[in-house]
Enzyme design. Sequence first.
Site, PDB file in Angstrom:
ATOM      1  N   ASN A  10       1.049  -1.072   0.008  1.00 50.69           N
ATOM      2  CA  ASN A  10       0.191   0.165  -0.192  1.00 50.69           C
ATOM      3  C   ASN A  10       1.018   1.373   0.141  1.00 50.69           C
ATOM      4  OD1 ASN A  10      -2.146   1.717   0.150  1.00 50.69           O
ATOM      5  ND2 ASN A  10      -2.244   1.284   2.494  1.00 50.69           N
ATOM      6  N   LYS A  12       0.439   4.119  -0.703  1.00 50.86           N
ATOM      7  CA  LYS A  12      -0.579   5.239   0.172  1.00 50.86           C
ATOM      8  C   LYS A  12      -0.585   6.492  -0.422  1.00 50.86           C
ATOM      9  CE  LYS A  12      -0.373   3.320   4.821  1.00 50.86           C
ATOM     10  NZ  LYS A  12      -0.266   3.577   6.463  1.00 50.86           N
ATOM     11  N   HIS A  99      -9.942   1.303   4.251  1.00 50.28           N
ATOM     12  CA  HIS A  99      -8.449   0.822   5.108  1.00 50.28           C
ATOM     13  C   HIS A  99      -8.528   1.930   6.244  1.00 50.28           C
ATOM     14  CE1 HIS A  99      -4.362   2.410   5.719  1.00 50.28           C
ATOM     15  NE2 HIS A  99      -4.015   1.386   5.397  1.00 50.28           N
ATOM     16  N   GLU A 101      -7.410   4.300   7.533  1.00 50.53           N
ATOM     17  CA  GLU A 101      -6.638   6.264   6.428  1.00 50.53           C
ATOM     18  C   GLU A 101      -8.294   6.942   6.129  1.00 50.53           C
ATOM     19  OE1 GLU A 101      -3.105   5.594   5.103  1.00 50.53           O
ATOM     20  OE2 GLU A 101      -2.634   5.654   7.424  1.00 50.53           O
ATOM     21  N   GLU A 171      -5.630  -4.804  10.245  1.00 52.28           N
ATOM     22  CA  GLU A 171      -4.615  -3.286  10.755  1.00 52.28           C
ATOM     23  C   GLU A 171      -5.239  -2.956  12.383  1.00 52.28           C
ATOM     24  OE1 GLU A 171      -2.535  -2.867   7.348  1.00 52.28           O
ATOM     25  OE2 GLU A 171      -4.511  -1.540   6.715  1.00 52.28           O
ATOM     26  N   GLY A 177       1.837   2.138  10.716  1.00 53.74           N
ATOM     27  CA  GLY A 177       2.876   3.809  10.575  1.00 53.74           C
ATOM     28  C   GLY A 177       3.448   4.156  11.574  1.00 53.74           C
ATOM     29  N   SER A 216       3.474  -2.103  10.510  1.00 45.92           N
ATOM     30  CA  SER A 216       4.509  -1.652  10.792  1.00 45.92           C
ATOM     31  C   SER A 216       5.092  -2.715  10.658  1.00 45.92           C
ATOM     32  CB  SER A 216       4.972  -1.034  12.320  1.00 45.92           C
ATOM     33  OG  SER A 216       3.792  -0.124  12.192  1.00 45.92           O
TER      34      SER A 216
HETATM   35  P1  PGA Z   1       2.544   0.805   7.684  1.00 44.46           P
HETATM   36  O1  PGA Z   1       1.290   0.475   6.994  1.00 44.46           O
HETATM   37  O2  PGA Z   1       2.985  -0.554   6.716  1.00 44.46           O
HETATM   38  O3  PGA Z   1       3.456   1.710   7.288  1.00 44.46           O
HETATM   39  O4  PGA Z   1       2.469   0.641   8.782  1.00 44.46           O
HETATM   40  C1  PGA Z   1       0.352  -0.569   6.657  1.00 44.46           C
HETATM   41  C2  PGA Z   1      -0.775   0.181   6.322  1.00 44.46           C
HETATM   42  O5  PGA Z   1      -2.121   1.241   6.317  1.00 44.46           O
HETATM   43  O6  PGA Z   1      -1.841  -0.605   4.595  1.00 44.46           O
END
Ligand code: PGA
Length: 256
Positions: A10, A12, A99, A101, A171, A177, A216
């Site tokens: 992803n 983003k 997601h 976000e 998640e 993140g 992460s």
């Molecule tokens: P990250 O993001 O690996 O940077 O924690 C994962 C995601 O939001 O899909």
Amino acid sequence: MTRQAIVAANWKMNGDSALVDTMVSGLADIKLSSHVDVVICPSFPYLSELAQKIKAANLNEAIHVGSQNVSEHESGAYTGEISTAMLQNLAISYVIVGHSERRSIYKETSTQVAKKVHAALNAGLTPILCIGESETERASGATETVLSAQLQPVIDEIGIEKFNDVVIAYEPVWAIGTGKTASSAMAQETHQFIRQFLAQQNEQVAAKIPLLYGGSVNAANCEELFAQADIDGGLIGGASLKAEQFKIICSAAKGK
Ligand code: PGA
């Protein structure tokens, strides 16, 4: 029966044509186990370019392109939105839906997410349905209630049998993140809950569905996470922007 493993990138709102090139050349000699699919999800403007470059470079056919979002509407006056037909047109095969976000920043509700999953399936796209609890929800012991409340509207919308064509990404929002990964034991426990929740409605569907962990994940922790009985790969944010790291993560996935 072997359950398919999936590693999805992803990106983003990151990346550009240079990253597309670096990733395509970085994955040229990738070694994947059988029963593993890799999905790279760049921002909309790069979907077509990535798909074309993957094809031109003759990459492993287990490497696919996915979108980070899609509209639940078919077409019409929805400025800024992208339809399932447009993704189909670009030979995109996967789409990330719901997601955290999208849920928190853009206020997508579980009902809307369910409609997006439905639209994706109708168009022959594989939805990667994201679910996860916040830090306060985890702390107050509400994780299972939250996950059930995110899954149930999708089950009500599409019916449990259609989950045969769905991928779920768990998640925990507090791990995205932040560098704070759920311990492999905690992630496994939650994945097991998700599989059991689905099994209450259909055991075969639950046994077959790929459940990805996200939050992460990196080259150092992927092996231990992917070794857990109910973890079938990952949804990778930050570490998917670095070809070398992403390659290591993809190579750690195995079908179960
Ligand atoms: P990250 O993001 O690996 O940077 O924690 C994962 C995601 O939001 O899909």
